[in-house]
Design an enzyme around this catalytic site. Sequence first.
Site, PDB file in Angstrom:
ATOM      1  CB  SER A   8       5.286  -1.997  12.056  1.00 14.54           C
ATOM      2  OG  SER A   8       4.823  -0.683  12.300  1.00 14.54           O
ATOM      3  CG  HIS A  54      -5.773   1.598   5.352  1.00 14.91           C
ATOM      4  ND1 HIS A  54      -5.369   2.560   6.251  1.00 14.91           N
ATOM      5  CD2 HIS A  54      -4.705   0.788   5.155  1.00 14.91           C
ATOM      6  CE1 HIS A  54      -4.106   2.346   6.572  1.00 14.91           C
ATOM      7  NE2 HIS A  54      -3.677   1.273   5.924  1.00 14.91           N
ATOM      8  N   GLY A 109       2.338   1.981  10.811  1.00 14.79           N
ATOM      9  CA  GLY A 109       3.253   3.111  10.693  1.00 14.79           C
ATOM     10  C   GLY A 109       3.972   3.475  11.980  1.00 14.79           C
ATOM     11  CE  LYS A 165       0.044   3.353   4.744  1.00 14.53           C
ATOM     12  NZ  LYS A 165      -0.011   3.482   6.177  1.00 14.53           N
ATOM     13  CD  GLU A 173      -3.034   5.334   6.870  1.00 18.18           C
ATOM     14  OE1 GLU A 173      -3.031   5.443   5.627  1.00 18.18           O
ATOM     15  OE2 GLU A 173      -2.084   4.831   7.499  1.00 18.18           O
ATOM     16  CG  ASN A 210      -1.722   1.213   1.416  1.00 19.36           C
ATOM     17  OD1 ASN A 210      -1.819   2.037   0.507  1.00 19.36           O
ATOM     18  ND2 ASN A 210      -2.338   1.362   2.583  1.00 19.36           N
ATOM     19  CD  GLU A 260      -3.533  -2.898   7.361  1.00 11.50           C
ATOM     20  OE1 GLU A 260      -2.410  -3.072   6.891  1.00 11.50           O
ATOM     21  OE2 GLU A 260      -4.203  -1.886   7.132  1.00 11.50           O
TER      22      GLU A 260
END
Length: 252
Positions: free
Chosen positions: A215, A97, A175, A11, A99, A9, A169
Amino acid sequence: MRKKIVAGNWKMNNGIIEGLELARSVEQSIGSRTNNGVKVVLAPPFIHLPLISKIIDPGRIALAAQNCASEAKGAFTGEVSALMIKSAGADYVIIGHSERRTYFGETDSALLRKVRLTLENNLIPIFCIGEHLSDRQAGHHFRLIRAQLENSVFHLKTEELSKLVIAYEPVWAIGTGVNATPEQAQEMHFYIRSLISEKFDKIIADDLSILYGGSCKASNARELFVNPDVDGGLIGGASLIASEFADIVYSF
Ligand code: PEP
């Protein structure tokens, strides 16, 4: 048969020239070592998709969008539909996701609409779920994951659900440099598979690919992927470095 998948991904990173270079480098880094049966997927920004699809070998690398609209078409300025994504050369769409859920307020019902539109356009949804650190610290993480599934994709018909890829996730791992331990990942993946088995069918649950994200990098991919219910990874930061990403692909 359950597929092993490693998806990158990207992003909101890279202009088109850099995106094309990265896609080329990933293909080169993977090189001829393509025989470990892993499906490699890249999820660049939307506008990269039609260009990258022209330069990669679709037999070796598949493309994903990072999101899609929750409506099929019409007056939704700035949105990108599932049909457009398919026509741009992608086969997968990342949906839900964290985010998108956090910064864009995506709800379970909107995500369900996205999944349905994706499937109607012969795209495979990579459906993301995951708990916040506060949920885990309070011991609510299993309940939270169950609710995320029950409020969205558990409304699908069995044959629709069977086409999904799930990505677990944990939000606290995305991240941050802190990955879930292999034990935590296996425990949650096993739980997700058990829920799917209870609600739908054991064969479908056994065949479903459940990816770990958060991560994941070349140095920890092997210990994560060795677990029986971890079928690969959704990779953020480490997917922006071609050689690192290729090493993750070869961590099975
Ligand atoms: C992600 O954004 O899906 C992700 C897993 O990111 P990272 O690998 O950077 O934690």
